[in-house]
Design a protein around this motif. Structure first.
Motif, PDB file in Angstrom:
ATOM      1  N   GLN A 228       0.891  -1.342  -0.041  1.00  0.00           N
ATOM      2  CA  GLN A 228       0.259   0.041   0.129  1.00  0.00           C
ATOM      3  C   GLN A 228       0.877   1.398  -0.055  1.00  0.00           C
ATOM      4  O   GLN A 228       0.594   2.326  -0.590  1.00  0.00           O
ATOM      5  N   ALA A 229       2.058   1.293   0.549  1.00  0.00           N
ATOM      6  CA  ALA A 229       2.809   2.343   0.854  1.00  0.00           C
ATOM      7  C   ALA A 229       3.424   2.825  -0.640  1.00  0.00           C
ATOM      8  O   ALA A 229       3.238   3.778  -1.252  1.00  0.00           O
ATOM      9  N   VAL A 230       3.959   1.633  -1.425  1.00  0.00           N
ATOM     10  CA  VAL A 230       4.284   1.743  -2.828  1.00  0.00           C
ATOM     11  C   VAL A 230       3.255   2.184  -3.708  1.00  0.00           C
ATOM     12  O   VAL A 230       3.397   3.017  -4.618  1.00  0.00           O
ATOM     13  N   THR A 231       2.154   1.819  -3.562  1.00  0.00           N
ATOM     14  CA  THR A 231       1.044   2.159  -4.318  1.00  0.00           C
ATOM     15  C   THR A 231       0.630   3.620  -4.284  1.00  0.00           C
ATOM     16  O   THR A 231       0.529   4.450  -5.283  1.00  0.00           O
ATOM     17  N   GLY A 232       0.559   4.107  -2.909  1.00  0.00           N
ATOM     18  CA  GLY A 232       0.184   5.239  -2.616  1.00  0.00           C
ATOM     19  C   GLY A 232       1.103   6.207  -3.135  1.00  0.00           C
ATOM     20  O   GLY A 232       0.789   7.532  -3.639  1.00  0.00           O
ATOM     21  N   ILE A 233       2.543   5.995  -2.915  1.00  0.00           N
ATOM     22  CA  ILE A 233       3.700   6.877  -3.394  1.00  0.00           C
ATOM     23  C   ILE A 233       3.528   6.998  -5.128  1.00  0.00           C
ATOM     24  O   ILE A 233       3.806   7.910  -5.546  1.00  0.00           O
ATOM     25  N   SER A 234       3.351   5.697  -5.710  1.00  0.00           N
ATOM     26  CA  SER A 234       3.005   5.824  -7.315  1.00  0.00           C
ATOM     27  C   SER A 234       2.051   6.494  -7.530  1.00  0.00           C
ATOM     28  O   SER A 234       2.047   7.474  -8.759  1.00  0.00           O
ATOM     29  N   ASN A 235       0.850   6.763  -6.763  1.00  0.00           N
ATOM     30  CA  ASN A 235      -0.094   7.717  -7.174  1.00  0.00           C
ATOM     31  C   ASN A 235      -0.093   9.051  -6.694  1.00  0.00           C
ATOM     32  O   ASN A 235      -0.997   9.747  -6.839  1.00  0.00           O
ATOM     33  N   GLY A 236       1.070   9.426  -6.206  1.00  0.00           N
ATOM     34  CA  GLY A 236       1.074  10.738  -5.696  1.00  0.00           C
ATOM     35  C   GLY A 236       0.869  11.045  -4.278  1.00  0.00           C
ATOM     36  O   GLY A 236       1.086  12.275  -4.024  1.00  0.00           O
ATOM     37  N   LEU A 237       0.738  10.194  -3.352  1.00  0.00           N
ATOM     38  CA  LEU A 237       0.440  10.295  -2.148  1.00  0.00           C
ATOM     39  C   LEU A 237       1.883  10.714  -1.238  1.00  0.00           C
ATOM     40  O   LEU A 237       2.706  10.108  -1.592  1.00  0.00           O
ATOM     41  N   PRO A 238       1.583  11.892  -0.349  1.00  0.00           N
ATOM     42  CA  PRO A 238       3.076  12.445  -0.118  1.00  0.00           C
ATOM     43  C   PRO A 238       3.631  11.919   1.188  1.00  0.00           C
ATOM     44  O   PRO A 238       3.660  12.362   2.263  1.00  0.00           O
ATOM     45  N   ILE A 239       3.955  10.549   1.051  1.00  0.00           N
ATOM     46  CA  ILE A 239       4.338   9.795   2.265  1.00  0.00           C
ATOM     47  C   ILE A 239       5.584   9.140   2.027  1.00  0.00           C
ATOM     48  O   ILE A 239       5.941   9.237   0.779  1.00  0.00           O
ATOM     49  N   GLU A 240       6.556   8.679   2.883  1.00  0.00           N
ATOM     50  CA  GLU A 240       7.639   7.814   2.709  1.00  0.00           C
ATOM     51  C   GLU A 240       7.671   6.881   3.685  1.00  0.00           C
ATOM     52  O   GLU A 240       7.244   6.999   4.908  1.00  0.00           O
ATOM     53  N   ILE A 241       8.599   5.722   3.672  1.00  0.00           N
ATOM     54  CA  ILE A 241       8.711   4.942   4.660  1.00  0.00           C
ATOM     55  C   ILE A 241      10.030   5.283   5.652  1.00  0.00           C
ATOM     56  O   ILE A 241      11.061   5.714   4.928  1.00  0.00           O
ATOM     57  N   VAL A 242       9.761   5.164   6.986  1.00  0.00           N
ATOM     58  CA  VAL A 242      10.991   5.745   7.812  1.00  0.00           C
ATOM     59  C   VAL A 242      11.581   4.449   8.221  1.00  0.00           C
ATOM     60  O   VAL A 242      12.944   4.389   8.249  1.00  0.00           O
ATOM     61  N   SER A 243      10.995   3.146   8.317  1.00  0.00           N
ATOM     62  CA  SER A 243      11.423   2.187   8.717  1.00  0.00           C
ATOM     63  C   SER A 243      10.659   0.809   8.413  1.00  0.00           C
ATOM     64  O   SER A 243       9.759   1.085   8.231  1.00  0.00           O
ATOM     65  N   ASN A 244      11.482  -0.181   8.029  1.00  0.00           N
ATOM     66  CA  ASN A 244      10.605  -1.409   7.795  1.00  0.00           C
ATOM     67  C   ASN A 244      10.257  -2.009   9.264  1.00  0.00           C
ATOM     68  O   ASN A 244      10.996  -1.848  10.125  1.00  0.00           O
ATOM     69  N   GLY A 245       9.195  -2.962   9.103  1.00  0.00           N
ATOM     70  CA  GLY A 245       8.809  -3.293  10.206  1.00  0.00           C
ATOM     71  C   GLY A 245       9.259  -4.837  10.213  1.00  0.00           C
ATOM     72  O   GLY A 245       9.982  -5.141  11.298  1.00  0.00           O
ATOM     73  N   GLY A 246       9.736  -5.487   9.296  1.00  0.00           N
ATOM     74  CA  GLY A 246      10.229  -6.949   8.964  1.00  0.00           C
ATOM     75  C   GLY A 246       9.855  -7.339   7.868  1.00  0.00           C
ATOM     76  O   GLY A 246       9.514  -6.697   6.858  1.00  0.00           O
ATOM     77  N   PHE A 247      10.164  -8.605   7.551  1.00  0.00           N
ATOM     78  CA  PHE A 247       9.911  -9.340   6.386  1.00  0.00           C
ATOM     79  C   PHE A 247       9.383 -10.602   6.647  1.00  0.00           C
ATOM     80  O   PHE A 247       9.041 -11.039   7.505  1.00  0.00           O
ATOM     81  N   SER A 248       8.476 -11.034   5.582  1.00  0.00           N
ATOM     82  CA  SER A 248       7.672 -12.238   5.500  1.00  0.00           C
ATOM     83  C   SER A 248       8.489 -13.269   5.508  1.00  0.00           C
ATOM     84  O   SER A 248       9.270 -13.442   4.454  1.00  0.00           O
ATOM     85  N   PRO A 249       8.498 -14.389   6.341  1.00  0.00           N
ATOM     86  CA  PRO A 249       9.426 -15.370   6.164  1.00  0.00           C
ATOM     87  C   PRO A 249       9.038 -16.359   5.110  1.00  0.00           C
ATOM     88  O   PRO A 249       7.913 -16.438   4.709  1.00  0.00           O
ATOM     89  N   PRO A 250      10.139 -17.090   4.568  1.00  0.00           N
ATOM     90  CA  PRO A 250      10.078 -17.867   3.176  1.00  0.00           C
ATOM     91  C   PRO A 250       9.208 -19.122   3.582  1.00  0.00           C
ATOM     92  O   PRO A 250       9.024 -19.879   2.662  1.00  0.00           O
ATOM     93  N   THR A 251       9.331 -19.560   4.802  1.00  0.00           N
ATOM     94  CA  THR A 251       8.690 -20.644   5.080  1.00  0.00           C
ATOM     95  C   THR A 251       7.639 -20.558   6.339  1.00  0.00           C
ATOM     96  O   THR A 251       8.107 -19.616   7.215  1.00  0.00           O
TER      97      THR A 251
END
Length: 347
Positions: free
Chosen positions: A120-143
């Motif tokens: 949603q963050a990337v989609t919003g930014i692509s659509n011109g929403l004036p936001i940015e990511i300050v920090s990642n929360g984490g990653f989805s495990p591959p298993t």
């Protein structure tokens, strides 16, 4: 630091991108400052020793809006352990259950920082929403953690077999949807023929059992419960063959806020980095805390797999995820890394 909150509901666990909204908690840390003191002592041999305490820090107030799910557990642990006070932040937070509401909280200036999904963050930014990511929360495990389930006697044997089938996921154009289409494509199936249907995770088991859908994408703690109670069969984790680490929940701010108070962003990023590492090093402590901000029981928490807590967001993750989203027709263009992630120019 006083803490008060309403009891968490099952929505606490699953509605990162859901449309229902509400506020569940507000917490404020008491203002504090650290002081500097220097002392010189003379030893018996006549030499002098000087000791100093930490440099003075003027505390800053920060308001955070988040959805209280596993992805953001380190924040609660960091609050409990005084990590944010250590970094000069008086934290007030509120729990929201609406992803649009979370994004709106930062764009409106109601909050300094909020959570959302990486897609949603990337989609919003692509659509011109004036936001940015300050920090990642984490990653989805591959298993583990997130898997695609089918009925035990289903003729669906692989991700490729999901082509032409209906798959129920939490939200359209979200992480689960992305993982599903990517898994089908990587397995050689026609992802364009997959019909994704949004649904709430607690209800997905009944939809699959009744044959209303062919497969469901499910995450812990429901994953373990559905496998145990319904006897569903797992096709595996859809993120396993992505070829990159996919970010799950992220911490966002408005561009206006980051430009106005970069020091606050800097402190938050540093505090979350320490909180993430503390959560990794103290797994048992985090699991003990999880039932206090979710509806999970201690027994459920003991068996689930947690996200991979990491505040770093490598460029290849944003680029690869954006490429898939563009391929699936979700983006007008792929935002650059500097458009997506806040750059600390004062570091």
């Amino acid at each position: 630091m006083s803490r008060s909150r309403l009891g968490a509901t099952a929505l606490t666990l699953v509605l990162l991108l859901a449309a229902c909204g509400g506020t569940a908690a507000t917490t404020t840390a008491a203002p504090a400052t650290t002081t500097t003191a220097a002392a010189t002592t003379t030893t018996e041999g006549g030499s002098e020793e000087t000791t100093t305490t930490a440099a003075p820090v003027e505390m800053m107030d920060i308001k955070i809006s988040l959805i209280p799910i596993l992805d953001f557990g380190p924040l609660y642990l960091g609050l409990q352990e005084g990590i944010f006070e250590k970094h000069g932040l008086n934290v007030e937070y509120e729990e929201l259950f609406s992803s649009p509401g979370l994004v709106s909280s930062v764009t409106s200036g109601a909050s300094d920082i909020a959570t959302t999904s990486a897609t949603q963050a990337v989609t919003g930014i692509s659509n011109g929403l004036p936001i940015e990511i300050v920090s990642n929360g984490g990653f989805s495990p591959p298993t583990g953690n997130t898997e695609i389930l089918v009925l035990p006697d289903s003729d669906i044997q692989s991700f490729a077999d999901l082509a032409g089938r209906t798959v129920s996921t939490v939200a359209l154009q979200g992480l689960f949807h992305l993982g599903t289409l990517s898994a089908v494509e990587n397995a050689g199936g026609d992802w364009t023929t997959v019909e994704a249907i949004p649904g709430q995770q607690p209800e997905l088991a009944d939809s699959l059992a009744a044959g209303r859908v062919d497969a469901i994408v499910i995450q812990e703690p429901f994953l373990s419960a559905f496998l145990r109670d319904y006897g569903f069969r797992s096709l595996g984790n859809p993120y396993g063959d992505l070829g990159y680490s996919i970010p799950s929940g992220v911490w966002i701010t408005s561009i206006e806020q980051s430009e106005a108070e970069p020091e606050k962003m800097r402190r938050f990023r540093a505090a979350m980095a320490e909180a993430n590492q503390f959560a990794i090093d103290n797994d048992a402590m985090l699991r003990e805390l999880i039932p206090t901000f979710t509806s999970l029981t201690a027994e459920q928490v003991a068996d689930i797999s947690l996200p991979i807590f990491d505040g770093n967001l490598p460029p290849e993750s944003i680029t690869a995820m954006g490429t898939s989203m563009l391929n699936f027709g979700w983006l007008r263009y792929i935002p650059s890394y500097n458009q997506v992630v806040w750059e600390d120019t004062g570091a």
